[in-house]
Design an enzyme around this catalytic site. Structure first.
Site, PDB file in Angstrom:
ATOM      1  CB  SER A   1      -0.904   0.002   1.244  1.00 29.34           C
ATOM      2  OG  SER A   1      -1.793  -1.080   1.211  1.00 29.34           O
TER       3      SER A   1
ATOM      4  CE  LYS B   1      -5.285  -0.875   2.310  1.00 29.94           C
ATOM      5  NZ  LYS B   1      -4.058  -1.672   2.382  1.00 29.94           N
TER       6      LYS B   1
ATOM      7  CE  LYS C   1       2.016   2.177   4.687  1.00 28.44           C
ATOM      8  NZ  LYS C   1       1.344   1.305   3.686  1.00 28.44           N
TER       9      LYS C   1
END
Length: 298
Positions: A95, A171, A239
């Site tokens: 990701s 995502k 993140k």
């Protein structure tokens, strides 16, 4: 099929094992030697570098923490592009920032390597049982060529989302929804406890209604019990939200809810909770409301 698999972390190792169970030959690499030994015990072959993992395989999968790690593993010294043969397929299941996916794909194209970005959702439990949701970007024909034999051996669904980078954009949308859901759940259960109603009974009463969700079913029990063993760490969600905010700014897309939850996560990390499961957002509300996690309602 012989597949190079690079990145054997919380998600990557069970994904690799599911490919082995499906009958694929795996050549694996990770900087954590114990993870490599575990994969080898399950039937994989160990490689000494990403270059070696890629050199004998037509398909290479990377499952790494963030954009810099993928760039180093693919583009760096002893990286995938140094070992992969022309016509090989790189499936990056990390990701990362969509722009970085496009940057890496451009370099792969120069080397004659085809690439998909195909991040996953579902956390460690779904990685273990092979029911991840996979969202992919890149050439559609390339996606179809790997969907059944590779992707659906690790996931229950694999959906084509558009050109390269579209998988990671999808995502990021997923991670925004999950983060805001968890924050709303923590806020609601804190309200219940402060008002003298048992959060467990609130959960049981509402989980079958419109407010119910996969997030609620997975995270409410953790919040109620105070068990924050990581399925998905706060550090990793930070993140993802950082990538979402950067992408949102570049696209002139407002993300006020994302910004708020990001500050909650940052507060928890500052308190030393970055390695906790993201359901530990309940600790943020406990702190500001003076409640104790897991304490019975008055």
């Amino acid at each position: 099929m012989k597949i190079g698999f690079i990145g054997l972390g919380i998600m990557g190792k069970p994904m690799a094992k599911n490919l082995i169970k499906a009958g694929h030959q795996l050549v694996v690499f990770d900087i954590v030697k114990e993870a490599v030994k575990d994969a080898v015990a399950a039937g994989a072959e160990a490689a000494s570098s990403p270059k070696e993992a890629a050199s004998s395989c037509e398909h290479i999968i990377t499952m790494l923490p963030n954009s810099p790690h993928v760039k180093t593993v693919v583009l760096g010294e002893n990286g995938v592009l140094e070992g992969a043969k022309k016509g090989a397929v790189l499936i990056d299941m990390s990701s990362i920032a969509p722009g970085v996916s496009r940057e890496i794909a451009c370099e792969c194209e120069k080397a004659g390597i085809k690439m998909l970005d195909a991040p996953v959702s579902g956390g460690e439990p779904k990685a273990i049982d092979g029911t991840l949701s996979i969202m992919a970007g890149g050439d559609r024909a390339l996606f179809e060529s790997v969907k059944d034999d590779i992707l659906l051996k690790m996931g229950a669904s694999a959906v084509y989302c558009g050109g390269i980078g579209a998988g990671n954009t999808t995502k990021l949308a997923n991670q925004i929804i999950v983060a805001c859901n968890i924050a709303a759940l923590a806020e609601a259960l804190t309200l219940a406890k402060k008002a003298g109603v048992d959060p467990e009974l609130v959960f049981q009463a509402i989980k079958g209604g419109l407010a119910g969700s996969t997030v609620m079913n997975a995270k409410a029990p953790m919040m109620i019990s105070g068990d924050f063993k990581p399925g998905f760490r706060i550090d990793l969600h930070i993140k993802d939200l950082a990538n979402a905010l950067d992408t949102g700014h570049a696209a002139a897309s407002p993300l006020p809810l994302t910004s708020t939850v990001m500050e909650m996560f940052q507060s928890l990390r500052a308190d030393g909770d970055g390695s906790c499961d993201h359901s530990a957002l309940a600790k943020y509300y406990a702190k500001i409301s003076g409640e104790e996690i897991g304490k019975k309602t008055r």
